[in-house]
Design an enzyme around this catalytic site. Structure first.
Site, PDB file in Angstrom:
ATOM      1  N   GLU A 257      22.901  -7.456 -14.455  1.00  0.00           N
ATOM      2  CA  GLU A 257      22.580  -6.992 -13.107  1.00  0.00           C
ATOM      3  C   GLU A 257      21.656  -7.977 -12.365  1.00  0.00           C
ATOM      4  O   GLU A 257      20.615  -8.378 -12.887  1.00  0.00           O
ATOM      5  CB  GLU A 257      21.930  -5.599 -13.179  1.00  0.00           C
ATOM      6  CG  GLU A 257      21.520  -5.007 -11.844  1.00  0.00           C
ATOM      7  CD  GLU A 257      22.658  -4.936 -10.834  1.00  0.00           C
ATOM      8  OE1 GLU A 257      23.746  -4.481 -11.201  1.00  0.00           O
ATOM      9  OE2 GLU A 257      22.445  -5.362  -9.679  1.00  0.00           O
ATOM     10  N   THR A 302      28.085  -5.206  -7.400  1.00  0.00           N
ATOM     11  CA  THR A 302      28.499  -5.186  -8.815  1.00  0.00           C
ATOM     12  C   THR A 302      30.000  -4.975  -8.954  1.00  0.00           C
ATOM     13  O   THR A 302      30.668  -5.623  -9.767  1.00  0.00           O
ATOM     14  CB  THR A 302      27.827  -4.021  -9.576  1.00  0.00           C
ATOM     15  OG1 THR A 302      26.454  -3.992  -9.239  1.00  0.00           O
ATOM     16  CG2 THR A 302      27.994  -4.170 -11.070  1.00  0.00           C
ATOM     17  N   HIS A 418      17.577  -4.224 -11.467  1.00  0.00           N
ATOM     18  CA  HIS A 418      18.102  -3.968 -10.119  1.00  0.00           C
ATOM     19  C   HIS A 418      16.946  -3.892  -9.137  1.00  0.00           C
ATOM     20  O   HIS A 418      15.862  -3.451  -9.486  1.00  0.00           O
ATOM     21  CB  HIS A 418      18.876  -2.642 -10.122  1.00  0.00           C
ATOM     22  CG  HIS A 418      19.744  -2.445  -8.908  1.00  0.00           C
ATOM     23  ND1 HIS A 418      19.233  -2.078  -7.687  1.00  0.00           N
ATOM     24  CD2 HIS A 418      21.085  -2.578  -8.731  1.00  0.00           C
ATOM     25  CE1 HIS A 418      20.218  -1.995  -6.812  1.00  0.00           C
ATOM     26  NE2 HIS A 418      21.366  -2.295  -7.415  1.00  0.00           N
ATOM     27  N   ASP A 477      26.005 -10.729 -12.058  1.00  0.00           N
ATOM     28  CA  ASP A 477      27.000 -10.170 -11.131  1.00  0.00           C
ATOM     29  C   ASP A 477      26.866 -10.707  -9.713  1.00  0.00           C
ATOM     30  O   ASP A 477      27.847 -10.994  -9.041  1.00  0.00           O
ATOM     31  CB  ASP A 477      27.026  -8.634 -11.169  1.00  0.00           C
ATOM     32  CG  ASP A 477      25.732  -7.963 -10.754  1.00  0.00           C
ATOM     33  OD1 ASP A 477      24.700  -8.659 -10.625  1.00  0.00           O
ATOM     34  OD2 ASP A 477      25.743  -6.728 -10.556  1.00  0.00           O
ATOM     35  N   HIS A 478      25.624 -10.870  -9.241  1.00  0.00           N
ATOM     36  CA  HIS A 478      25.389 -11.352  -7.870  1.00  0.00           C
ATOM     37  C   HIS A 478      23.914 -11.685  -7.755  1.00  0.00           C
ATOM     38  O   HIS A 478      23.148 -11.440  -8.686  1.00  0.00           O
ATOM     39  CB  HIS A 478      25.798 -10.304  -6.830  1.00  0.00           C
ATOM     40  CG  HIS A 478      25.238  -8.926  -7.123  1.00  0.00           C
ATOM     41  ND1 HIS A 478      23.921  -8.611  -6.914  1.00  0.00           N
ATOM     42  CD2 HIS A 478      25.813  -7.817  -7.664  1.00  0.00           C
ATOM     43  CE1 HIS A 478      23.706  -7.363  -7.288  1.00  0.00           C
ATOM     44  NE2 HIS A 478      24.835  -6.857  -7.759  1.00  0.00           N
TER      45      HIS A 478
HETATM   46  C1  GP9 Z   1      25.324   0.892 -10.018  1.00  0.00           C
HETATM   47  C2  GP9 Z   1      25.256  -0.550 -10.305  1.00  0.00           C
HETATM   48  C3  GP9 Z   1      24.382  -1.280  -9.325  1.00  0.00           C
HETATM   49  O1  GP9 Z   1      26.222   1.601 -10.814  1.00  0.00           O
HETATM   50  O2  GP9 Z   1      26.489  -1.095 -10.433  1.00  0.00           O
HETATM   51  O3  GP9 Z   1      24.989  -1.435  -8.138  1.00  0.00           O
HETATM   52  P1  GP9 Z   1      24.793  -2.689  -7.144  1.00  0.00           P
HETATM   53  O4  GP9 Z   1      23.855  -2.200  -6.095  1.00  0.00           O
HETATM   54  O5  GP9 Z   1      24.219  -3.853  -7.883  1.00  0.00           O
HETATM   55  O6  GP9 Z   1      26.152  -2.955  -6.685  1.00  0.00           O
HETATM   56 MN    MN Z   2      24.753  -5.321  -9.269  1.00  0.00          MN
END
Ligand code: GP9
Ligand code: MN
Length: 657
Positions: A257, A302, A418, A477-478
């Protein structure tokens, strides 16, 4: 005396009230453009367009009120309020996402229960009342000075409409001059807002959405031919040195994440490494570590990364493809491997409806989805933000993983690193950063925690013997730290300021691929999330040439050495392209021959357009790759851990009675 008469006349006219409404609205909007949005204005024409673009909107919409003779003032105030609301909603959204609200984002608010959620409050402040001052002033004026004002005729609306349309056409004409094909080939919302304004953007966006939904209805099987030809022309054949080296092995993906690549090997001022475990993987020589690898996500964050990794298609320019195109036909990795005898599952400590995953995973062909219901979300200290913290998440996942039929294809979506990255005190003894920005400061602690969780996960995989027969892919992921944090990021990176080229580099996320028995090492080729699926399938011995995909195998000798971003920017070894300006990636300076790279920008746009066509027109329904059987999403169902148990429990009870 004469003067008083004139004033009286003015006070009695709704047209004067209208003019005041338009001017106040104009000033307010312009102030918002200047103070809230980073639109990248770089020439006088753009400055001028930014200044005039609210006029046509104000004339048109507030002017509508002139159609009513009786309620003109009330209507003007209501319309002004609605427009102010649209502006303010965009401001709050932009403070968090550096982006504008689109129709699909509004739709997905339902499935994500408002992604801004708790953060929204912290993004608003009392001074924001400024964005409603014109409405307040209008109310006061309507009740006092203009109390007696009336509309003499409805005809004034025709004049206003004419004025509005001509200012709009003038605006659009100039904008197209500065940026040809603004409306037909724009992947960057900033452009649309800077040229046409935030309100016109909203209208454009709504029209676009109607257009894409009708695109599917109009599409036919012949539309795929063009795409197939493009695909064949860009196919990168597998590298024989790696093809099939992981045949029959299990696969574990881990989505890290918000994890950015600058963290790898980063040391805190006291010399401590933030992510010692990931650093060791990067240098152990037996794991591929790609250090020029980029995320390519859009508003679906994500879920966009998941989409890229498993379909090798680009996510959408607006909204999340998981939410908006979950009914499409896909030929995704879990389905492909499912037909080769693999079982598949996703592990994620958040509820299954987030990002519409429970629907989309069926279209991708996932057999099982272990969502929040499978985890102990009740023990205090287990959860944070959206769900499970990474350590208990991996720990509780192990028995479920071990229970899967082999070979398996799985994805673990980590969560605790996150935004806003705050840590519970008991979870860390790692120092926070000291860069004058709490989000950035927290990021170090939070990433360190994730690194520890990963080490623990790897240890568990080694302990139960899975490690030796499993391909492990880790990817960020980003980005985690948006441009809003660039002042602190300059300190983190030890540079005077974050230039466009550095900013592009900050979109790097790490990619690791560990294949038991295969020598790895640091890889410098450029690539993005779209490239991972062909890389993985080739390792597993499945040639991707018949699949419609846009990535190219990172290990292939003909890999395309670039990464393009969802907004049409791109990076490659010699050039970083941002907003169609071309920079030297090392010095960050503009390259001398700007025209030389235009053709690559065109290629990028063509590629995005092709991929969008596949997704918007749902073209894969017209094409089945050789050896692949179309899947039926309805054949999948994800039961919760307690589904179906109540009946059993009852039987048990009655048996003992
Ligand atoms: C939530 C997770 C986080 O299930 O995938 O979301 P994001 O804000 O990073 O897309
Ligand atoms: Mn994410």
């Amino acid at each position: 005396m004469e003067k008083n008469k004139l004033i009286k006349k003015l006070e009695n006219s709704n047209i004067v009230f209208f003019a005041i409404a338009v001017i106040l609205f104009w000033i307010k909007t312009y102030a918002a453009y200047q103070s809230e949005f980073k639109l990248g204005i770089d020439n006088n024409l753009q400055k001028f367009l930014l200044a005039i673009n609210p006029i046509s909107t104000a004339l048109f919409f507030i002017g509508l009120a002139l159609l009513s003779k009786k309620h003109a003032k009330k209507l003007m105030i209501s319309i002004n309020f609605l427009l102010s609301f649209v502006l303010y909603a965009n401001i709050v959204y932009y403070r968090f996402f550096n982006d504008f609200i689109t129709v699909p984002v509004l739709m997905q608010a339902k499935s994500n229960a408002g992604q801004l959620g708790d953060s929204a409050n912290s993004l608003m402040n009392l001074l924001d009342i400024f964005y409603f001052t014109d409405t307040i002033i209008l109310i006061v004026l309507a009740l006092t000075v203009f109390k007696k004002a009336v509309s003499k005729t409805r005809k004034s609306y025709q004049v206003v409409l004419l004025l509005s349309v001509s200012t709009f056409l003038f605006n659009l004409g100039l904008a197209e001059k500065d940026r040809p094909q603004l409306l037909s080939r724009s992947f960057d919302r900033n452009y649309l807002v800077k040229y046409l304004g935030a309100y016109n953007f909203t209208i454009y966006d709504a029209i676009q959405n109607i257009r894409t939904s009708s695109e599917r209805a109009m599409a036919s099987s012949s539309d795929i031919t063009n795409i197939q030809n493009y695909r064949t022309a860009h196919y990168a054949p597998p590298n024989p040195a790696y093809f099939g080296k992981a045949k029959g092995m299990n696969v574990i993906y881990v989505s890290l994440e918000s994890f950015q690549n600058f963290m790898i090997d980063y040391k805190m001022p006291d010399g401590q490494e933030v992510t010692p475990f990931l650093n060791s993987l990067a240098h152990d020589g037996s794991t591929f570590y790609f250090d020029n690898f980029y995320h390519q996500t859009g508003q679906g964050k994500t879920s966009d990364a998941e989409f890229l990794m498993e379909n090798s298609l680009y996510p959408l320019g607006q909204g999340a493809v998981f939410v908006n195109k979950a009914q499409n036909t896909y030929q995704a990795t879990p389905a492909i491997l499912g037909q080769q005898g693999y079982s598949s599952a996703v592990f994620h400590g958040n509820y299954k409806t987030f990002w519409n995953r429970n629907v989309m995973y069926k279209a991708l062909g996932y057999d099982q989805f272990y969502d929040a219901e499978y985890y102990d979300m009740n023990t205090p200290g287990n959860t944070k933000n959206y769900g499970m913290k990474d350590k208990p998440f991996f720990q509780e996942s192990m028995p479920m993983l071990e229970g899967l039929k082999k070979p398996f294809y799985t994805k673990f979506i980590s969560l605790s690193n996150h935004f806003p990255f705050e840590m519970d005190q008991q979870d860390t003894n790692f120092p926070a950063g000291d860069y004058g920005d709490s989000v950035v400061n927290n990021y170090f602690q939070s990433a360190h925690y994730m690194d520890e969780a990963l080490k623990q996960f790897f240890d568990a995989l080694k302990a139960d013997g899975l490690y030796d027969n499993t391909v492990i892919v880790l990817y960020g992921d980003h980005y985690g730290l948006s441009e809003n944090h660039n002042t602190a990021m300059a300190k983190v990176l030890g540079v005077p300021k974050i230039t466009p080229a550095i900013n592009a580099q900050l979109q790097e996320v790490p990619l690791y691929i560990h294949v038991p028995g295969v020598k790895g090492g640091v890889q410098h080729q450029y690539g993005g999330e779209v490239d991972v699926r062909p890389t993985l399938l080739h390792l597993l011995g499945i040639d991707t040439k018949d699949y419609i995909e846009f990535g190219s195998d990172l290990l292939s000798k003909s890999h395309r050495n670039w990464a393009l971003f969802r907004n049409g920017d791109f990076v490659s070894p010699g050039v970083t392209a941002i907003g169609e300006k071309y920079y030297n990636p090392v010095t960050g300076e503009l390259l001398p021959d700007q025209k030389a790279y235009k053709s690559t920008s065109n290629e990028v746009n063509t590629e995005l357009q092709m991929s969008d066509e596949v997704v918007n027109k749902d073209l894969l329904r017209f094409y089945t790759p050789q050896g692949f059987k179309p899947i039926n999403p309805n054949a999948y169902s994800y039961l919760g851990p307690n589904d179906g148990k109540s009946k059993k429990a009852k039987t048990k009870t009655s048996a003992t009675e």
